[in-house]
Scaffold this motif. Structure first.
Motif, PDB file in Angstrom:
ATOM      1  N   HIS A   1       0.870  -1.189   0.000  1.00  0.00           N
ATOM      2  CA  HIS A   1       0.000   0.000   0.000  1.00  0.00           C
ATOM      3  C   HIS A   1       0.900   1.231   0.000  1.00  0.00           C
ATOM      4  O   HIS A   1       1.632   1.466   0.963  1.00  0.00           O
ATOM      5  CB  HIS A   1      -0.896   0.038   1.250  1.00  0.00           C
ATOM      6  CG  HIS A   1      -1.913  -1.059   1.305  1.00  0.00           C
ATOM      7  ND1 HIS A   1      -3.266  -0.815   1.285  1.00  0.00           N
ATOM      8  CD2 HIS A   1      -1.776  -2.414   1.387  1.00  0.00           C
ATOM      9  CE1 HIS A   1      -3.919  -1.963   1.359  1.00  0.00           C
ATOM     10  NE2 HIS A   1      -3.017  -2.953   1.420  1.00  0.00           N
TER      11      HIS A   1
ATOM     12  N   ASP B   1      -7.162   2.960  -0.098  1.00  0.00           N
ATOM     13  CA  ASP B   1      -7.664   1.900   0.777  1.00  0.00           C
ATOM     14  C   ASP B   1      -9.194   1.815   0.829  1.00  0.00           C
ATOM     15  O   ASP B   1      -9.738   1.039   1.615  1.00  0.00           O
ATOM     16  CB  ASP B   1      -7.154   2.123   2.213  1.00  0.00           C
ATOM     17  CG  ASP B   1      -5.639   2.069   2.317  1.00  0.00           C
ATOM     18  OD1 ASP B   1      -5.015   1.367   1.498  1.00  0.00           O
ATOM     19  OD2 ASP B   1      -5.077   2.735   3.208  1.00  0.00           O
TER      20      ASP B   1
ATOM     21  N   SER C   1      -5.036  -1.563  -7.134  1.00  0.00           N
ATOM     22  CA  SER C   1      -3.657  -2.039  -7.161  1.00  0.00           C
ATOM     23  C   SER C   1      -3.056  -2.011  -8.562  1.00  0.00           C
ATOM     24  O   SER C   1      -1.851  -1.793  -8.721  1.00  0.00           O
ATOM     25  CB  SER C   1      -3.586  -3.458  -6.603  1.00  0.00           C
ATOM     26  OG  SER C   1      -4.297  -4.356  -7.429  1.00  0.00           O
TER      27      SER C   1
END
Length: 453
Positions: free
Chosen positions: A268, A299, A309
């Motif tokens: 992340h 997130d 992603s």
């Protein structure tokens, strides 16, 4: 000891059959592949046992195309051998360059062996997962349990293993104030073991034994990021960077023993921190190949993390990451099924391909240009053939226009026959063509407008 690693052969000046195959696949001279492997900037994950079966060698590193990995594996809750082999088939069919078996449920040995026996791509694992399954409590694990499991999986034919050797006892307090703590499963297990025993990480203490195993079977070490951030709030923090420093040290120790190494990266990261993460990894770990999970750049989208992603994956690939570990829509929610594996692989093939174009890899845009020409020519079958997922492209087109006639129609269901911009442009070109033909034959043309005074 008989050293069989690709790095050993490369440093001895030899070009192996695996190097020749990689050179063919990358359209590079075999000497370049040999020299990059010798320098540690390129790895060829190829266990001698798997190589003797059906492995088709590939490479990960600076001069190679950006690669993608697909994670499969069962859990204590769901999946069996048949389901995992279906996932393997989807992963390989849709273009994964490597596959990791992350099984944590039952029958792990049989699942892994079946996967290795059938896979033409390198297989990776995280040995601590199976080691933990064989004890009642994590704190009962011994160093021998962990090392024996690494050797057991190497003997089975695993091509690369994630080993969290860089998370040290003194790093653990750095992660305890994080928003999401320690999100790496292997990292959290080792942190718990160190806290329970008040001892140093056994994988760090016994790293020389791990190198010996890797040298014997030519298992590439994927040095795991046990303290990777699991949320944007924790990205590029002291815990992550402290572990990265140790990974740089471990890289040099592996190279001194002719063991191939790649470095795992964070999961992340906000977009504005991606470039600096690549730069730090390459600098601290001496240009060893960089293998990243995602990264997720936000997130807030559970159920859509193949998208959050893939955005980060395309960017980090552009900045220099060498392999991208896919994230499926099930990330944070459950174990992906075969269809979600397919979707994740395609999302990451898009990201890797976009990164190769941005890095100006030779011929990387040829397929894009060919598809664009087919699109403008309304050659629908050629568009399907060139698509990363031909079946899905055909399926979506045929939902509205299934008849064969529409495979050459100059429109699709979005615009219809009257509003297709490319059809209109082609008509304009035809008109200009007729005008040009008239000029050649001496036909009078409309007079040009004279600008007003």
């Amino acid at each position: 000891m008989n050293v069989v690693t690709q790095m050993h052969f490369a440093r001895s000046g030899h070009i192996t059959n695996a190097m020749r195959r990689v050179a063919e696949r990358e359209a590079l001279p075999p000497e370049v592949i040999r020299d990059e492997v010798a320098a540690g900037r390129l790895v060829i994950p190829a266990n001698v046992g798997h190589l003797a079966k059906r492995l088709d060698p590939m490479a990960i590193g600076q001069v190679a195309k950006v690669k993608i990995n697909a994670n499969i594996g069962n859990s204590a809750v769901t999946s069996d051998i048949e389901a995992e082999l279906e996932k393997l088939h989807h992963a390989v069919h849709y273009g994964a360059d490597t596959v990791m078996d992350l099984s944590t449920g039952g029958n792990i040995d049989a699942i892994r062996q079946a996967i290795i026996d059938l896979s033409p791509v390198p297989i990776g694992t995280v040995p601590i997962y199976q080691a933990v399954q064989q004890v009642a409590k994590v704190e009962e694990l011994t160093a021998d349990d962990l090392l024996d499991m690494i050797e057991h999986q190497a003997r089975q034919g695993v091509d690369y293993v994630t080993v969290h050797c860089g998370i040290l006892r003194e790093h653990v307090p750095l992660a305890l104030g994080r928003v999401t703590g320690i999100v790496s499963r292997g990292g959290s297990l080792l942190a718990y073991w160190m806290s329970a025993h008040q001892q140093q990480n056994p994988l760090y203490v016994h790293y020389d034994r791990i190198l010996e195993i890797a040298r014997t079977y030519d298992v590439t070490l994927s040095l795991g990021d046990g303290l990777r951030p699991g949320s944007l709030a924790d990205a590029t923090d002291k815990a992550q960077l402290a572990e990265l420093q140790v990974l740089g040290e471990l890289t040099e120790r592996a190279w001194a023993e002719d063991v191939q190494v790649m470095i795992e990266g964070p999961g992340h990261i906000p977009m504005h921190q991606i470039e600096v993460n690549v730069r730090l990894q390459k600098e601290i770990c001496h240009d060893a190949p960089f293998y990243t999970l995602g990264p997720l750049v936000t997130d807030v989208a559970p159920g859509y993390d193949h998208i959050t992603s893939a955005i980060g994956a395309a960017m980090i690939g552009w900045y220099g990451a060498d392999m991208l570990c896919y994230v499926t829509r099930k990330e944070h929610l459950g174990l992906p099924n075969a269809e979600e594996v397919r979707e994740g692989v395609i999302a990451y093939r898009i990201a890797a391909h976009a990164a190769d174009i941005a890095r100006r890899r030779p011929a990387s845009r040829d397929r894009d240009d060919a598809l664009s020409h087919a699109r403008y020519a309304f050659d629908w079958n050629e568009q399907f053939r060139l698509a990363l997922d031909p079946d899905r492209a055909r399926e979506l087109h045929d939902e509205s226009l299934p008849a064969e006639y529409f495979k050459s129609a100059e429109f699709c269901a979005m615009c219809g026959p009257k509003f297709c911009s490319m059809h209109i442009t082609r008509e304009i070109e035809r008109q200009y063509g007729e005008m040009g033909k008239g000029k050649e034959q001496g036909v009078a043309q409309p007079t040009e407008a004279v600008p007003a005074d």
